[in-house]
Motif scaffolding. Sequence first.
Motif, mmCIF file in Angstrom:
data_model
loop_
_atom_site.group_PDB
_atom_site.id
_atom_site.type_symbol
_atom_site.label_atom_id
_atom_site.label_comp_id
_atom_site.label_asym_id
_atom_site.label_seq_id
_atom_site.Cartn_x
_atom_site.Cartn_y
_atom_site.Cartn_z
ATOM 1 N N LYS A 128 0.806 -1.259 0.092
ATOM 2 C CA LYS A 128 0.171 -0.131 -0.003
ATOM 3 C C LYS A 128 1.140 1.334 0.109
ATOM 4 O O LYS A 128 0.690 2.152 0.789
ATOM 5 N N GLN A 129 1.909 1.128 -0.944
ATOM 6 C CA GLN A 129 2.796 2.475 -0.857
ATOM 7 C C GLN A 129 2.915 3.000 -2.282
ATOM 8 O O GLN A 129 2.415 2.310 -3.468
ATOM 9 N N ASP A 130 3.044 4.469 -2.309
ATOM 10 C CA ASP A 130 3.053 5.146 -3.733
ATOM 11 C C ASP A 130 3.942 6.349 -3.375
ATOM 12 O O ASP A 130 4.405 6.597 -2.288
ATOM 13 N N PHE A 131 4.385 6.994 -4.509
ATOM 14 C CA PHE A 131 5.182 8.054 -4.343
ATOM 15 C C PHE A 131 4.820 9.315 -3.578
ATOM 16 O O PHE A 131 5.711 10.085 -3.528
ATOM 17 N N GLY A 132 3.649 9.458 -3.353
ATOM 18 C CA GLY A 132 3.053 10.546 -2.374
ATOM 19 C C GLY A 132 3.500 10.516 -1.012
ATOM 20 O O GLY A 132 3.575 11.114 -0.318
ATOM 21 N N GLN A 133 4.089 9.342 -0.803
ATOM 22 C CA GLN A 133 4.763 8.996 0.674
ATOM 23 C C GLN A 133 6.254 9.103 0.747
ATOM 24 O O GLN A 133 6.861 8.943 1.497
ATOM 25 N N VAL A 134 6.768 9.496 -0.564
ATOM 26 C CA VAL A 134 8.199 9.572 -0.606
ATOM 27 C C VAL A 134 8.484 11.198 -1.053
ATOM 28 O O VAL A 134 7.866 11.938 -1.821
ATOM 29 N N GLU A 135 9.450 11.772 -0.414
ATOM 30 C CA GLU A 135 10.027 13.257 -0.806
ATOM 31 C C GLU A 135 11.462 13.380 -1.036
ATOM 32 O O GLU A 135 12.309 12.308 -0.825
ATOM 33 N N ASN A 136 11.775 14.259 -1.416
ATOM 34 C CA ASN A 136 13.390 14.731 -1.794
ATOM 35 C C ASN A 136 13.770 13.576 -2.720
ATOM 36 O O ASN A 136 15.085 13.250 -2.703
ATOM 37 N N ALA A 137 13.049 13.212 -3.610
ATOM 38 C CA ALA A 137 13.576 12.087 -4.766
ATOM 39 C C ALA A 137 14.513 13.014 -5.831
ATOM 40 O O ALA A 137 14.233 13.828 -6.017
ATOM 41 N N PHE A 138 15.470 12.241 -6.239
ATOM 42 C CA PHE A 138 16.304 13.170 -7.209
ATOM 43 C C PHE A 138 16.976 12.098 -7.862
ATOM 44 O O PHE A 138 17.418 11.016 -7.524
ATOM 45 N N VAL A 139 17.491 12.451 -9.337
ATOM 46 C CA VAL A 139 18.450 12.084 -9.952
ATOM 47 C C VAL A 139 19.364 12.925 -10.208
ATOM 48 O O VAL A 139 19.322 14.008 -10.559
ATOM 49 N N ARG A 140 20.643 12.374 -10.198
ATOM 50 C CA ARG A 140 21.828 13.163 -10.374
ATOM 51 C C ARG A 140 22.992 12.450 -11.511
ATOM 52 O O ARG A 140 23.116 11.197 -11.407
ATOM 53 N N LEU A 141 23.621 13.426 -12.305
ATOM 54 C CA LEU A 141 24.568 12.844 -13.212
ATOM 55 C C LEU A 141 25.779 13.371 -12.564
ATOM 56 O O LEU A 141 26.080 14.529 -12.693
ATOM 57 N N TYR A 153 18.229 16.357 -10.981
ATOM 58 C CA TYR A 153 16.746 16.707 -11.186
ATOM 59 C C TYR A 153 16.112 16.365 -9.942
ATOM 60 O O TYR A 153 16.071 15.249 -9.417
ATOM 61 N N ASN A 154 15.455 17.210 -9.451
ATOM 62 C CA ASN A 154 14.461 17.013 -8.295
ATOM 63 C C ASN A 154 13.224 16.488 -8.755
ATOM 64 O O ASN A 154 12.690 17.276 -9.243
ATOM 65 N N LEU A 155 12.656 15.511 -7.761
ATOM 66 C CA LEU A 155 11.164 15.189 -8.207
ATOM 67 C C LEU A 155 10.448 14.860 -6.788
ATOM 68 O O LEU A 155 10.770 14.454 -5.897
ATOM 69 N N SER A 156 9.747 15.934 -6.771
ATOM 70 C CA SER A 156 8.660 15.970 -5.619
ATOM 71 C C SER A 156 7.497 16.609 -6.078
ATOM 72 O O SER A 156 7.318 17.301 -6.967
ATOM 73 N N GLY A 157 6.513 16.518 -5.275
ATOM 74 C CA GLY A 157 5.197 17.528 -5.491
ATOM 75 C C GLY A 157 3.894 16.480 -5.557
ATOM 76 O O GLY A 157 3.990 15.213 -5.482
ATOM 77 N N LYS A 158 2.660 16.973 -5.204
ATOM 78 C CA LYS A 158 1.435 16.319 -5.080
ATOM 79 C C LYS A 158 1.171 15.480 -6.438
ATOM 80 O O LYS A 158 0.333 14.609 -6.397
ATOM 81 N N GLU A 159 1.762 16.042 -7.375
ATOM 82 C CA GLU A 159 1.136 15.516 -8.743
ATOM 83 C C GLU A 159 1.402 13.889 -8.895
ATOM 84 O O GLU A 159 1.220 13.294 -9.745
ATOM 85 N N TYR A 160 2.619 13.590 -7.791
ATOM 86 C CA TYR A 160 2.921 11.906 -7.826
ATOM 87 C C TYR A 160 2.101 11.228 -6.769
ATOM 88 O O TYR A 160 2.654 9.998 -6.649
ATOM 89 N N MET A 161 1.089 11.852 -6.048
ATOM 90 C CA MET A 161 0.230 11.102 -5.194
ATOM 91 C C MET A 161 -0.362 10.005 -6.017
ATOM 92 O O MET A 161 -0.838 10.189 -6.975
ATOM 93 N N GLY A 162 -0.236 8.681 -5.632
ATOM 94 C CA GLY A 162 -0.768 7.545 -6.307
ATOM 95 C C GLY A 162 0.031 6.849 -7.281
ATOM 96 O O GLY A 162 -0.538 5.857 -7.581
ATOM 97 N N MET A 163 1.128 7.626 -7.526
ATOM 98 C CA MET A 163 1.971 7.081 -8.618
ATOM 99 C C MET A 163 2.922 5.925 -7.857
ATOM 100 O O MET A 163 3.296 6.254 -7.058
ATOM 101 N N THR A 164 3.228 4.948 -8.812
ATOM 102 C CA THR A 164 4.000 3.779 -8.018
ATOM 103 C C THR A 164 5.370 3.712 -9.030
ATOM 104 O O THR A 164 5.952 2.780 -8.583
ATOM 105 N N GLU A 165 5.522 4.250 -10.017
ATOM 106 C CA GLU A 165 6.640 4.203 -10.906
ATOM 107 C C GLU A 165 6.983 5.530 -11.337
ATOM 108 O O GLU A 165 6.175 6.172 -11.739
ATOM 109 N N MET A 166 8.130 5.860 -11.745
ATOM 110 C CA MET A 166 8.549 7.064 -12.262
ATOM 111 C C MET A 166 9.849 6.772 -13.263
ATOM 112 O O MET A 166 10.577 5.969 -13.272
ATOM 113 N N ILE A 167 9.287 7.346 -14.730
ATOM 114 C CA ILE A 167 10.470 7.463 -15.521
ATOM 115 C C ILE A 167 10.858 8.795 -15.106
ATOM 116 O O ILE A 167 10.602 9.874 -15.493
ATOM 117 N N LEU A 168 12.153 8.577 -14.772
ATOM 118 C CA LEU A 168 13.104 9.838 -14.195
ATOM 119 C C LEU A 168 13.711 10.820 -15.194
ATOM 120 O O LEU A 168 13.744 11.813 -15.189
#
Length: 200
Positions: A128-141, A153-168
């Motif tokens: 019962k997990q999704d990215f709405g419960q994760v913060e400060n997600a980032f990808v760095r090169l 690239y910092n990835l956060s925000g309410k737009e990812y509530m309910g999402m379970t996978e991210m194409i970063l």
Amino acid sequence: MTITLQKGQRISLSKEAPDLTKLMCGLGWDVAKRSGGGFFSNFGGGHDYDLDASVICLNANGKLTDNKNVVYFGNLRHSSEAIVHQGDNLTGAGDGDDEVIIVDLPRIPTQISKLVFVINIYQCIARKQDFGQVENAFVRLVNLSNNKELARYNLSGKEYMGMTEMILAEVYRHNNEWKMAAIGNGTTVNSLGELIKSYC
């Protein structure tokens, strides 16, 4: 100077780092704290958050031709040795990069034109997990020749509530040079295997 990428932004790795050969892709995240939640809270199903970083290698037509072209916790090394996953982090504990993937650009086989970097939540439905419960997600090169961070690239925000996978992000060939695109698209697929099917 590090470039902070916005969703949809593209950069030329060749221009930002002309001497670039080895690239480190670092992925990190923190688990959001639930205010007022007790020890037996249902938030996240009571399990650790196991986010998994993967790379999907595509041909010039954007297709996955062989499952061996997916580098993830179950296949840590591409057969060309050009892409190496440094190992699975089961909890996201600790600071900095939680999972690391090393890419040796000159060794990428010519039939591979695009590398798609994705993060998915392991057993997201059962836990019962999704990215709405994760913060400060980032990808760095990071350019491993001098350890300089090329892009973040910092990835956060309410737009990812309910999402379970991210194409970063995507790293791809264009006119004989490598470029990077910050994608930032969240999906509701339940596993890496489901996402892979969309590229076949």
